[in-house]
Design a protein around this motif. Structure first.
Motif, PDB file in Angstrom:
ATOM      1  N   GLN A 139      14.893  54.871  54.900  1.00  0.00           N
ATOM      2  CA  GLN A 139      16.304  55.264  54.953  1.00  0.00           C
ATOM      3  C   GLN A 139      16.592  56.313  53.890  1.00  0.00           C
ATOM      4  O   GLN A 139      17.748  56.584  53.580  1.00  0.00           O
ATOM      5  CB  GLN A 139      17.213  54.048  54.756  1.00  0.00           C
ATOM      6  N   PHE A 140      15.517  56.883  53.337  1.00  0.00           N
ATOM      7  CA  PHE A 140      15.648  57.906  52.303  1.00  0.00           C
ATOM      8  C   PHE A 140      16.243  59.159  52.922  1.00  0.00           C
ATOM      9  O   PHE A 140      15.884  59.548  54.032  1.00  0.00           O
ATOM     10  CB  PHE A 140      14.256  58.179  51.726  1.00  0.00           C
ATOM     11  N   PRO A 141      17.166  59.910  52.259  1.00  0.00           N
ATOM     12  CA  PRO A 141      17.645  59.616  50.900  1.00  0.00           C
ATOM     13  C   PRO A 141      19.018  58.950  50.834  1.00  0.00           C
ATOM     14  O   PRO A 141      19.406  58.455  49.795  1.00  0.00           O
ATOM     15  CB  PRO A 141      17.724  61.008  50.292  1.00  0.00           C
ATOM     16  N   PHE A 142      19.822  58.944  51.932  1.00  0.00           N
ATOM     17  CA  PHE A 142      21.208  58.470  51.832  1.00  0.00           C
ATOM     18  C   PHE A 142      21.442  57.142  52.534  1.00  0.00           C
ATOM     19  O   PHE A 142      22.487  56.529  52.349  1.00  0.00           O
ATOM     20  CB  PHE A 142      22.171  59.520  52.413  1.00  0.00           C
ATOM     21  N   GLY A 143      20.503  56.685  53.338  1.00  0.00           N
ATOM     22  CA  GLY A 143      20.673  55.414  54.030  1.00  0.00           C
ATOM     23  C   GLY A 143      21.509  55.478  55.285  1.00  0.00           C
ATOM     24  O   GLY A 143      21.936  54.441  55.801  1.00  0.00           O
TER      25      GLY A 143
END
Length: 313
Positions: free
Chosen positions: A146-150
C-alpha cells in the motif's frame, strides 16, 4: 481488477482510498460548479497523489525474484521459520511489501520487507505452522503493498510448486521404562575410561565406595568421584516399521523419537537411528538426517500376527 496487462499484478481499493476518491470527486464537482481556481488546484494535487502512489508502488513490486527458500527444521504443529532469499535488482529501493506464502495443509504468517538490501539480496523469515508430518507444498508467494499513501493495495503473485518436508512433532519423551528398546544411551568405552575425571555432589543411588573424601571435607557436604565412562556420547534410537500399523499410536511413537532427537541436540549430544523396514536395517546418524527419516517413515505392520497389536499401542 487487473493492473495493466500483467496477469501477476492486481489492484484493490482500500478503505482510505475509497474515502480519498470520494473527496476527490467532491472537490472536482465543486470546482466545476463554482469555477474556483483554488479548488481546481486542490483537485489537481489530489489526482497527482493517486498517480504518484500508483507509479511508486508499481516500482516497489518490480525487480524482485525468489532466489531460494530454506525450510530449515519445520515440525508439525509447531511454529517454525521459512527463510526466503529474494534477489533485489535495484539495490536499496524502498519496498514496503507484505509477503504472503500459501502452504498446503498449514498456515504461514505474513512477513514484511521494508527496504531492499544494498548487497542485492534480501532475506525475510516467515513463520509457518503445518498440521501433519511428511511432504507439503508451497503453492504461491504474493507480494502486497500500500506504499506510499495507502490508497490502493497492489499485489504481485509469484507461482510456486516447491515441496518441503515437515518433521514429526517433537513430543517430550517420558522417562524410559525398563525394557523399552526405542531409546538407549551410549557412553565412552576406551582404555583408561575408569580413571577419575572429577567430582560432583552426592546424588541418591550413588555407591558409598565412590565418595570423594577430600572434596567432602573441603565442602562440608558429601561429594562423589565421576568417571569418564559416565560421560554420554549420544543417544541411540530404534524404530521397526514392520512392528507398527498405521495410526495414532505409530504417530505418537514418531513424536517421542523426534522429541528425543531434539533433547539430544539441545544437550549437544550425538544421535543415531536404527531403522528396520522392508528393505532391511540401516543406521542413520545426525540430528537432521534422523528427523527426515522419521518424517518419511511409514508403518507396514508386516511383522505382526493378524490378531496382534504393537507394543505401546
Amino acid at each position: 481488477m487487473r493492473l495493466w496487462n500483467d496477469r501477476r499484478l492486481r489492484l484493490a481499493l482500500t478503505g482510505l482510498g475509497a474515502q480519498f476518491l470520494l473527496a476527490l470527486l467532491a472537490v472536482g464537482a465543486f470546482a466545476v460548479n463554482t469555477g474556483n481556481n483554488l479548488l481546481y488546484l486542490v483537485f489537481a494535487l489530489m489526482l497527482g497523489m493517486l498517480l504518484v502512489s500508483g507509479i511508486l508502488s508499481r516500482r516497489a513490486l518490480q525487480g524482485l525474484r525468489l532466489a531460494a527458500l530454506d525450510e530449515g527444521n519445520l515440525f508439525a504443529r509447531v511454529r517454525g521459520g521459512l527463510r526466503l532469499r529474494l534477489e533485489d535488482a535495484p539495490r536499496g529501493r524502498v519496498r514496503g511489501l507484505e509477503l504472503h506464502l500459501a502452504l498446503d495443509g498449514g498456515r504461514v504468517e505474513p512477513g514484511f520487507l521494508g527496504t531492499g538490501s544494498a548487497q542485492g539480496e534480501s532475506t525475510v523469515v516467515l513463520h509457518a505452522r503445518a498440521e501433519r508430518r511428511g511432504w507439503a507444498r508451497l503453492r504461491r508467494l504474493e507480494l502486497r503493498t500500500q506504499f506510499p499513501f495507502g490508497f490502493l493495495e497492489k499485489s504481485r503473485i509469484l507461482e510456486l510448486d516447491q515441496p518441503i518436508l515437515v518433521l514429526p512433532h517433537p513430543r517430550t519423551p517420558p522417562a524410559a521404562p525398563a525394557g523399552w528398546r526405542g531409546e538407549g544411551h551410549r557412553t565412552q568405552s576406551r582404555p583408561g575410561s575408569s580413571s577419575p575425571e572429577g567430582a560432583r555432589p552426592l546424588r541418591p543411588g550413588d555407591a558409598p565406595g565412590r565418595m570423594h573424601w577430600k572434596r567432602t571435607a573441603q565442602r562440608r557436604e558429601p561429594w562423589v568421584r565421576t568417571f569418564e565412562e559416565e560421560r554420554p556420547l549420544g543417544v541411540h534410537l530404534r524404530l521397526d516399521v514392520d512392528a507398527w500399523t498405521p495410526g495414532r499410536a505409530f504417530e505418537r511413537e514418531l513424536e517421542r523419537l523426534s522429541g528425543a532427537i531434539l533433547q539430544a541436540r539441545l544437550q549437544k549430544r550425538e544421535v543415531s537411528l536404527e531403522l528396520h523396514g522392508p528393505g532391511g536395517a540401516r543406521e542413520i546418524r545426525g540430528h537432521t538426517p534422523c528427523w527426515r527419516a522419521l518424517a518419511l517413515a511409514e508403518a507396514t505392520g508386516r511383522g505382526l500376527p493378524a490378531d496382534a497389536s504393537p507394543a505401546g499401542d
